[in-house]
Design a protein around this motif. Structure first.
Motif, PDB file in Angstrom:
ATOM      1  N   LYS A  99       0.835  -1.206   0.000  1.00 15.34           N
ATOM      2  CA  LYS A  99       0.000   0.000   0.000  1.00 15.34           C
ATOM      3  C   LYS A  99       0.868   1.252   0.000  1.00 15.34           C
ATOM      4  N   TYR A 100       1.929   1.230   0.751  1.00 16.53           N
ATOM      5  CA  TYR A 100       2.843   2.370   0.812  1.00 16.53           C
ATOM      6  C   TYR A 100       3.458   2.641  -0.563  1.00 16.53           C
ATOM      7  N   VAL A 101       3.963   1.602  -1.208  1.00 20.20           N
ATOM      8  CA  VAL A 101       4.600   1.761  -2.517  1.00 20.20           C
ATOM      9  C   VAL A 101       3.579   2.210  -3.550  1.00 20.20           C
ATOM     10  N   ARG A 102       2.380   1.656  -3.498  1.00 21.57           N
ATOM     11  CA  ARG A 102       1.347   2.023  -4.475  1.00 21.57           C
ATOM     12  C   ARG A 102       0.973   3.496  -4.370  1.00 21.57           C
ATOM     13  N   ASN A 103       1.024   4.055  -3.201  1.00 23.46           N
ATOM     14  CA  ASN A 103       0.620   5.449  -3.007  1.00 23.46           C
ATOM     15  C   ASN A 103       1.762   6.452  -3.188  1.00 23.46           C
ATOM     16  N   LEU A 104       2.930   5.990  -3.539  1.00 23.76           N
ATOM     17  CA  LEU A 104       4.029   6.920  -3.811  1.00 23.76           C
ATOM     18  C   LEU A 104       3.761   7.697  -5.097  1.00 23.76           C
ATOM     19  N   PRO A 105       4.105   8.976  -5.144  1.00 26.99           N
ATOM     20  CA  PRO A 105       3.910   9.751  -6.376  1.00 26.99           C
ATOM     21  C   PRO A 105       4.652   9.173  -7.580  1.00 26.99           C
ATOM     22  N   SER A 106       5.829   8.612  -7.357  1.00 26.11           N
ATOM     23  CA  SER A 106       6.583   8.033  -8.469  1.00 26.11           C
ATOM     24  C   SER A 106       5.869   6.804  -9.050  1.00 26.11           C
ATOM     25  N   THR A 107       5.214   6.034  -8.199  1.00 26.60           N
ATOM     26  CA  THR A 107       4.451   4.882  -8.672  1.00 26.60           C
ATOM     27  C   THR A 107       3.261   5.350  -9.497  1.00 26.60           C
ATOM     28  N   GLU A 108       2.608   6.382  -9.042  1.00 28.47           N
ATOM     29  CA  GLU A 108       1.463   6.931  -9.771  1.00 28.47           C
ATOM     30  C   GLU A 108       1.889   7.436 -11.151  1.00 28.47           C
TER      31      GLU A 108
ATOM     32  N   LEU B  29       4.449   6.447 -12.952  1.00 29.41           N
ATOM     33  CA  LEU B  29       4.795   5.294 -13.768  1.00 29.41           C
ATOM     34  C   LEU B  29       3.540   4.589 -14.293  1.00 29.41           C
ATOM     35  N   LEU B  30       2.540   4.424 -13.453  1.00 32.22           N
ATOM     36  CA  LEU B  30       1.307   3.783 -13.883  1.00 32.22           C
ATOM     37  C   LEU B  30       0.586   4.621 -14.935  1.00 32.22           C
ATOM     38  N   ARG B  31       0.566   5.934 -14.761  1.00 32.76           N
ATOM     39  CA  ARG B  31      -0.070   6.807 -15.757  1.00 32.76           C
ATOM     40  C   ARG B  31       0.668   6.737 -17.088  1.00 32.76           C
ATOM     41  N   GLN B  32       1.990   6.692 -17.031  1.00 35.80           N
ATOM     42  CA  GLN B  32       2.775   6.581 -18.255  1.00 35.80           C
ATOM     43  C   GLN B  32       2.456   5.264 -18.965  1.00 35.80           C
TER      44      GLN B  32
ATOM     45  N   LEU C 288      -0.319   3.491 -18.734  1.00 36.16           N
ATOM     46  CA  LEU C 288      -1.672   3.548 -19.275  1.00 36.16           C
ATOM     47  C   LEU C 288      -1.732   4.392 -20.547  1.00 36.16           C
ATOM     48  N   LYS C 289      -0.947   5.451 -20.595  1.00 30.40           N
ATOM     49  CA  LYS C 289      -0.923   6.292 -21.785  1.00 30.40           C
ATOM     50  C   LYS C 289      -0.402   5.492 -22.978  1.00 30.40           C
ATOM     51  N   VAL C 290       0.636   4.721 -22.769  1.00 32.68           N
ATOM     52  CA  VAL C 290       1.192   3.909 -23.847  1.00 32.68           C
ATOM     53  C   VAL C 290       0.222   2.807 -24.223  1.00 32.68           C
ATOM     54  N   GLU C 291      -0.339   2.133 -23.252  1.00 29.74           N
ATOM     55  CA  GLU C 291      -1.258   1.033 -23.522  1.00 29.74           C
ATOM     56  C   GLU C 291      -2.518   1.512 -24.231  1.00 29.74           C
ATOM     57  N   SER C 292      -3.033   2.660 -23.840  1.00 31.28           N
ATOM     58  CA  SER C 292      -4.269   3.135 -24.465  1.00 31.28           C
ATOM     59  C   SER C 292      -4.029   3.590 -25.892  1.00 31.28           C
ATOM     60  N   SER C 293      -2.807   3.945 -26.230  1.00 27.31           N
ATOM     61  CA  SER C 293      -2.522   4.377 -27.596  1.00 27.31           C
ATOM     62  C   SER C 293      -2.346   3.199 -28.541  1.00 27.31           C
ATOM     63  N   MET C 294      -2.280   2.019 -28.011  1.00 32.06           N
ATOM     64  CA  MET C 294      -2.069   0.851 -28.860  1.00 32.06           C
ATOM     65  C   MET C 294      -3.204   0.643 -29.853  1.00 32.06           C
ATOM     66  N   ASN C 295      -4.406   1.076 -29.528  1.00 29.26           N
ATOM     67  CA  ASN C 295      -5.545   0.843 -30.410  1.00 29.26           C
ATOM     68  C   ASN C 295      -5.879   2.045 -31.276  1.00 29.26           C
ATOM     69  N   LYS C 296      -5.122   3.074 -31.186  1.00 30.98           N
ATOM     70  CA  LYS C 296      -5.430   4.271 -31.952  1.00 30.98           C
ATOM     71  C   LYS C 296      -4.946   4.133 -33.388  1.00 30.98           C
ATOM     72  N   ARG C 297      -5.625   4.857 -34.262  1.00 27.21           N
ATOM     73  CA  ARG C 297      -5.294   4.802 -35.686  1.00 27.21           C
ATOM     74  C   ARG C 297      -3.868   5.263 -35.945  1.00 27.21           C
ATOM     75  N   ALA C 298      -3.395   6.265 -35.215  1.00 30.73           N
ATOM     76  CA  ALA C 298      -2.040   6.773 -35.437  1.00 30.73           C
ATOM     77  C   ALA C 298      -1.004   5.689 -35.177  1.00 30.73           C
ATOM     78  N   TYR C 299      -1.199   4.918 -34.125  1.00 32.99           N
ATOM     79  CA  TYR C 299      -0.275   3.829 -33.832  1.00 32.99           C
ATOM     80  C   TYR C 299      -0.320   2.789 -34.944  1.00 32.99           C
ATOM     81  N   ASN C 300      -1.529   2.460 -35.380  1.00 33.02           N
ATOM     82  CA  ASN C 300      -1.684   1.451 -36.427  1.00 33.02           C
ATOM     83  C   ASN C 300      -1.056   1.904 -37.738  1.00 33.02           C
TER      84      ASN C 300
END
Length: 81
Positions: free
Chosen positions: A12-21, A23-26, A28-40
């Motif tokens: 829980k401590y590690v998950r709530n660190l700003p650096s972890t947040e 990294l997770l946002r980064q 998700l940004k990469v993963e969500s772009s996988m289905n976009k037309r620009a990536y394809n």
């Protein structure tokens, strides 16, 4: 600071660190772009097209089109043939 010997509280401590947040946002940004037309488009241009096809797209870009416009126009012309 959490006790490293207690896995639940430390997780829980590690998950709530700003650096972890960040990294997770980064991730998700990469993963969500996988289905976009620009990536394809980029994937198809780099890995599926022949050099001759890429040259045609590059010619259209040299005439002032954006990559997306040139790629789509090239594919459209290929479908008509």
């Amino acid at each position: 600071m959490a006790d490293k010997n207690d896995p639940v509280s430390y997780a829980k401590y590690v998950r709530n660190l700003p650096s972890t947040e960040r990294l997770l946002r980064q991730f998700l940004k990469v993963e969500s772009s996988m289905n976009k037309r620009a990536y394809n488009r980029g994937y198809a241009f780099n890995f599926e097209m022949t050099q001759e096809q890429r040259d045609e797209v590059n010619k259209l870009m040299a005439d002032g089109m954006t990559f997306d416009e040139a790629f789509d126009k090239y594919l459209e012309s290929e479908r008509k043939e």
